[in-house]
Design a protein around this motif. Sequence first.
Motif, short mmCIF file in Angstrom:
data_model
loop_
_atom_site.label_atom_id
_atom_site.label_comp_id
_atom_site.label_asym_id
_atom_site.label_seq_id
_atom_site.Cartn_x
_atom_site.Cartn_y
_atom_site.Cartn_z
N GLN A 65 0.84 -1.18 0.00
CA GLN A 65 0.00 0.00 0.00
C GLN A 65 0.89 1.24 0.00
O GLN A 65 1.77 1.38 0.83
N ARG A 66 0.64 2.13 -0.95
CA ARG A 66 1.46 3.33 -1.07
C ARG A 66 0.94 4.41 -0.11
O ARG A 66 -0.25 4.69 -0.08
N GLN A 67 1.85 4.97 0.66
CA GLN A 67 1.48 6.00 1.62
C GLN A 67 2.50 7.12 1.61
O GLN A 67 3.68 6.91 1.31
N LEU A 68 2.01 8.31 1.97
CA LEU A 68 2.86 9.48 2.15
C LEU A 68 2.62 10.03 3.55
O LEU A 68 1.48 10.20 3.96
N VAL A 69 3.70 10.29 4.27
CA VAL A 69 3.58 10.78 5.64
C VAL A 69 4.42 12.04 5.79
O VAL A 69 5.65 12.00 5.63
N GLU A 70 3.73 13.15 6.10
CA GLU A 70 4.43 14.43 6.29
C GLU A 70 4.84 14.61 7.74
O GLU A 70 4.20 14.08 8.66
N SER A 129 9.08 17.43 5.78
CA SER A 129 9.53 16.18 5.16
C SER A 129 8.32 15.35 4.79
O SER A 129 7.28 15.42 5.44
N CYS A 130 8.48 14.58 3.73
CA CYS A 130 7.42 13.67 3.30
C CYS A 130 8.07 12.35 2.91
O CYS A 130 8.82 12.28 1.95
N ALA A 131 7.76 11.32 3.68
CA ALA A 131 8.31 9.99 3.43
C ALA A 131 7.31 9.14 2.67
O ALA A 131 6.16 9.01 3.09
N ALA A 132 7.75 8.58 1.56
CA ALA A 132 6.90 7.72 0.74
C ALA A 132 7.20 6.26 1.04
O ALA A 132 8.36 5.87 1.10
N SER A 133 6.17 5.48 1.23
CA SER A 133 6.33 4.04 1.45
C SER A 133 5.44 3.28 0.49
O SER A 133 4.41 3.79 0.04
N GLY A 134 5.86 2.07 0.15
CA GLY A 134 5.08 1.25 -0.78
C GLY A 134 5.37 1.54 -2.24
O GLY A 134 4.81 0.87 -3.11
N LEU A 150 -5.11 17.76 -9.66
CA LEU A 150 -5.80 16.64 -10.31
C LEU A 150 -4.82 15.62 -10.86
O LEU A 150 -5.19 14.47 -11.12
N SER A 151 -3.56 16.01 -11.04
CA SER A 151 -2.56 15.09 -11.57
C SER A 151 -2.09 14.09 -10.51
O SER A 151 -1.48 13.08 -10.84
N TYR A 152 -2.35 14.36 -9.26
CA TYR A 152 -1.79 13.59 -8.16
C TYR A 152 -2.83 12.63 -7.59
O TYR A 152 -3.96 13.04 -7.29
N ASN A 153 -2.43 11.38 -7.43
CA ASN A 153 -3.37 10.39 -6.90
C ASN A 153 -2.94 9.79 -5.57
O ASN A 153 -3.61 8.90 -5.05
N TYR A 154 -1.82 10.27 -5.03
CA TYR A 154 -1.42 9.85 -3.69
C TYR A 154 -1.20 11.11 -2.86
O TYR A 154 -0.50 12.03 -3.29
N TRP A 155 -1.80 11.11 -1.66
CA TRP A 155 -1.76 12.29 -0.81
C TRP A 155 -1.43 11.91 0.62
O TRP A 155 -1.86 10.86 1.12
N GLY A 156 -0.70 12.80 1.28
CA GLY A 156 -0.48 12.64 2.71
C GLY A 156 -1.63 13.22 3.50
O GLY A 156 -2.58 13.77 2.93
N GLN A 157 -1.52 13.13 4.82
CA GLN A 157 -2.61 13.56 5.68
C GLN A 157 -2.55 15.06 5.99
O GLN A 157 -3.51 15.63 6.50
N GLY A 158 -1.43 15.69 5.68
CA GLY A 158 -1.29 17.12 5.90
C GLY A 158 -0.60 17.45 7.21
O GLY A 158 -0.69 16.70 8.18
N THR A 159 0.11 18.58 7.22
CA THR A 159 0.75 19.06 8.44
C THR A 159 0.52 20.57 8.53
O THR A 159 0.63 21.29 7.54
N GLN A 160 0.17 21.03 9.72
CA GLN A 160 -0.17 22.43 9.92
C GLN A 160 1.10 23.28 10.04
O GLN A 160 2.01 22.95 10.81
N VAL A 161 1.12 24.38 9.29
CA VAL A 161 2.16 25.39 9.42
C VAL A 161 1.48 26.70 9.79
O VAL A 161 0.58 27.17 9.07
N THR A 162 1.88 27.27 10.92
CA THR A 162 1.30 28.53 11.38
C THR A 162 2.42 29.54 11.56
O THR A 162 3.39 29.28 12.28
N VAL A 163 2.29 30.67 10.88
CA VAL A 163 3.28 31.73 10.98
C VAL A 163 2.62 32.91 11.68
O VAL A 163 1.73 33.57 11.14
N SER A 164 3.06 33.15 12.91
CA SER A 164 2.42 34.17 13.72
C SER A 164 3.37 34.63 14.82
O SER A 164 4.18 33.85 15.32
#
Length: 126
Positions: free
Chosen positions: A1-6, A21-26, A111-125
Amino acid sequence: QRQLVESGGGLVQPGGSLRLSCAASGFTSDFFAMAWFRQAPGKEREGVSCISRSGVANYTDSVKGRFTVSRDNAKKTVYLQMNSLKPEDTAVYYCAAYITTAQALCLMTSLSYNYWGQGTQVTVSS
């Protein structure tokens, strides 16, 4: 199973830096292009940067000169170094990938991308 983890998101003051960072597995080879997208509250998802299999990079205009994308094919990991951060960079950042045989091309359309990570929050404040 292909996964992306940020990883690497967080809270930073204006002018500061973060590295995502984004690590791809699978994925059994490096036959994939990768990209970073972001989505701020109430706004549509936008492409930030992409990198081809051979390392050719593209950037959206608002981050040129401040952000640098890179990849380590041996580790199947892509990085986004973000410098001189601004409050308008605040968003959830997503890593994405699509399978391709093209060496020097990457696309900035979601639309070109079919594998996505879960997302990571970046806050600049301050």
